[in-house]
Design a protein around this motif. Sequence first.
Motif, mmCIF file in Angstrom:
data_model
loop_
_atom_site.group_PDB
_atom_site.id
_atom_site.type_symbol
_atom_site.label_atom_id
_atom_site.label_comp_id
_atom_site.label_asym_id
_atom_site.label_seq_id
_atom_site.Cartn_x
_atom_site.Cartn_y
_atom_site.Cartn_z
ATOM 1 N N VAL A 24 3.882 6.423 12.413
ATOM 2 C CA VAL A 24 3.604 5.018 12.123
ATOM 3 C C VAL A 24 2.306 4.852 11.346
ATOM 4 O O VAL A 24 2.163 3.930 10.542
ATOM 5 N N GLY A 25 1.327 5.745 11.584
ATOM 6 C CA GLY A 25 0.084 5.695 10.829
ATOM 7 C C GLY A 25 -1.026 4.878 11.470
ATOM 8 O O GLY A 25 -1.954 4.446 10.779
ATOM 9 N N LYS A 57 12.368 5.424 7.373
ATOM 10 C CA LYS A 57 12.891 5.829 6.063
ATOM 11 C C LYS A 57 12.538 4.784 5.004
ATOM 12 O O LYS A 57 12.130 5.117 3.881
ATOM 13 N N GLU A 58 12.672 3.503 5.369
ATOM 14 C CA GLU A 58 12.349 2.435 4.432
ATOM 15 C C GLU A 58 10.850 2.404 4.108
ATOM 16 O O GLU A 58 10.459 2.058 2.985
ATOM 17 N N ALA A 59 10.011 2.789 5.078
ATOM 18 C CA ALA A 59 8.567 2.824 4.836
ATOM 19 C C ALA A 59 8.215 3.855 3.778
ATOM 20 O O ALA A 59 7.246 3.684 3.025
ATOM 21 N N HIS A 67 9.349 2.111 0.469
ATOM 22 C CA HIS A 67 8.567 0.913 0.152
ATOM 23 C C HIS A 67 7.193 0.998 0.834
ATOM 24 O O HIS A 67 6.975 0.378 1.880
ATOM 25 N N PRO A 68 6.253 1.747 0.282
ATOM 26 C CA PRO A 68 4.937 1.931 0.907
ATOM 27 C C PRO A 68 4.182 0.616 1.114
ATOM 28 O O PRO A 68 3.380 0.504 2.040
ATOM 29 N N ASP A 69 4.449 -0.390 0.252
ATOM 30 C CA ASP A 69 3.749 -1.665 0.385
ATOM 31 C C ASP A 69 4.134 -2.403 1.670
ATOM 32 O O ASP A 69 3.396 -3.273 2.150
ATOM 33 N N ALA A 70 5.298 -2.065 2.244
ATOM 34 C CA ALA A 70 5.762 -2.714 3.472
ATOM 35 C C ALA A 70 5.569 -1.817 4.696
ATOM 36 O O ALA A 70 6.127 -2.088 5.761
ATOM 37 N N LYS A 71 4.746 -0.774 4.515
ATOM 38 C CA LYS A 71 4.598 0.214 5.581
ATOM 39 C C LYS A 71 4.052 -0.398 6.869
ATOM 40 O O LYS A 71 4.493 -0.068 7.972
ATOM 41 N N LYS A 72 3.104 -1.319 6.752
ATOM 42 C CA LYS A 72 2.491 -1.906 7.943
ATOM 43 C C LYS A 72 3.518 -2.711 8.749
ATOM 44 O O LYS A 72 3.610 -2.589 9.970
ATOM 45 N N THR A 73 4.300 -3.528 8.032
ATOM 46 C CA THR A 73 5.315 -4.331 8.713
ATOM 47 C C THR A 73 6.394 -3.455 9.328
ATOM 48 O O THR A 73 6.800 -3.653 10.481
ATOM 49 N N LEU A 74 6.855 -2.473 8.553
ATOM 50 C CA LEU A 74 7.892 -1.580 9.059
ATOM 51 C C LEU A 74 7.368 -0.726 10.208
ATOM 52 O O LEU A 74 8.107 -0.408 11.147
#
Length: 520
Positions: free
Chosen positions: A297-298, A354-356, A359-366
């Motif tokens: 998740v990071g 996988k979607e993160a 789409h790295p820009d949506a990583k926080k939401t995902l």
Amino acid sequence: MPWSYLGGLEGMPLLVGLAVVNSGKTSYPKGVFSGALISADFIRLFPQTKHANISGITSSCFSLGAFFGCIASFTAGDQFGRRKTVWLGLSMNVVGAILQITAFHLPQMIVGRIINGFGMGVISSTCPVFMAETSPFRLRGKLVVLGSVCNTIGFCIANWINYGLYANNGPEQWRFPLGFQLIFPLIVAVILPWVVESPRWLLLKNRHEDALKALAKLYGKSHALDDQDLNDELSSICRSIDEERKNRAPTKDVLLFRDSNQNMRRLLLSCGTQLMQQFTGVNAMSYYLPTLLIQSVGVSSAYARLLTAANATLYLGAALLCIFLIDLVGRRKLLLYGSLATGCCYLVAAITLKEALIHPDAKKTLGAVTTSMFFLYYFTYGTSFAKVPWVFNSEINSLGWRARGAAAATATNWIGGFIVVQFTKTGVNNLGWGFYLLFACFCFSFFPIVYLLYPETCRRTLEDMDEIFKERRGAFVFSHPVLTQRQRPQAFIEAERRRIEAASDSEEAGARAPRGLLAV
């Protein structure tokens, strides 16, 4: 120590005391080690654990030790009795914990965890059987789960201690949490002398007078040993034991599924629930949730500890809910629901991870969605696979095979945990989101297995289990309402009445004609 002192508790206080003893199989050692693995002082002292395989074996050797503890209790449970076997496990827990607390070299840490695990394997295979054999059948599920909830409390405490000591970068950050686990065997050691031995084990050893006294204490009737219902119950158990002894088959026939009690089929069913429990991936979460949150998740290390502790609290709430659900809903339905719910949690987590990547820009939401799936997983697991296998495992086997069946099933649990934990970090490193998809497939596969093969054990006496397998030889149960309904079937009530009547005609049983049924 005289019998009059042993089992000083009586009635409901005694049942609560037995539930506390059952809590000896706490998850604290598993939960607390997840924090140790990411402690700065621990990594400094044991730098080898930076390697995924070394980290895996340091964590999973606990499960390996528990596996061998279960193998040891395969014979110890019937030879020494439930209470003495628990004493053995407690002693090994203390020795293993002390070795870990004082470790300055990785081999000592590993040996300590193996010995600690050995003790936990002995306890975890004995306590649910002990609880089931001493519980009234209407409360059996709740009481076994209650003991397991204490297990979850240990896991919750471990994670909050890990979070509370995050700011401490010294050895106390991991040595104190490892030392705190000594509290749990101490509590059990204080209660254990005051609880009775299993009356069914006492009858198995032909100690009829002691069995009657133990049963009387469980019912709060120690001053009324001539009570009719009490003696009827003793007669029913005696008759069931006599029938089992009369029909006892050689081990070869049991292994080849030729015995009338279908002991091997029952053993495989109990092992199956424990294997399913482990391959829902719970130990991957127990040992590595902070690591998974950091890598997958990071999030930061501090936030990972906080989320893990909050998740453990949610898990405890789910376990408490399961106390009410286990008999209200039944074993089968909870397992069916758990397989679908946990599988969906993993599937969504795999998709969002996988979607993160795409789409790295949506990583926080995902990442937030992934974290919520971990939380939801623990809730659904806590109300299903976390508790039901322990209850089912303690119920399904015949008396002669109950300790051995529980030992085999719990050994399956621990060796499954060893496999999962050993390869979790490597799997996350190499498979990424595919690691969670793999567990989704495992979870979904459990639904048809449970639906087709697993009978309902809710609201049945332990002697009813023999009726299930004597009369119905087929492996598939889904088409038989008697085997899948939650309420106790009338056929089993009538079978119990026949056992009591048969015992009343026997000089060995010495019981009068039944006036009522009071089953354990």
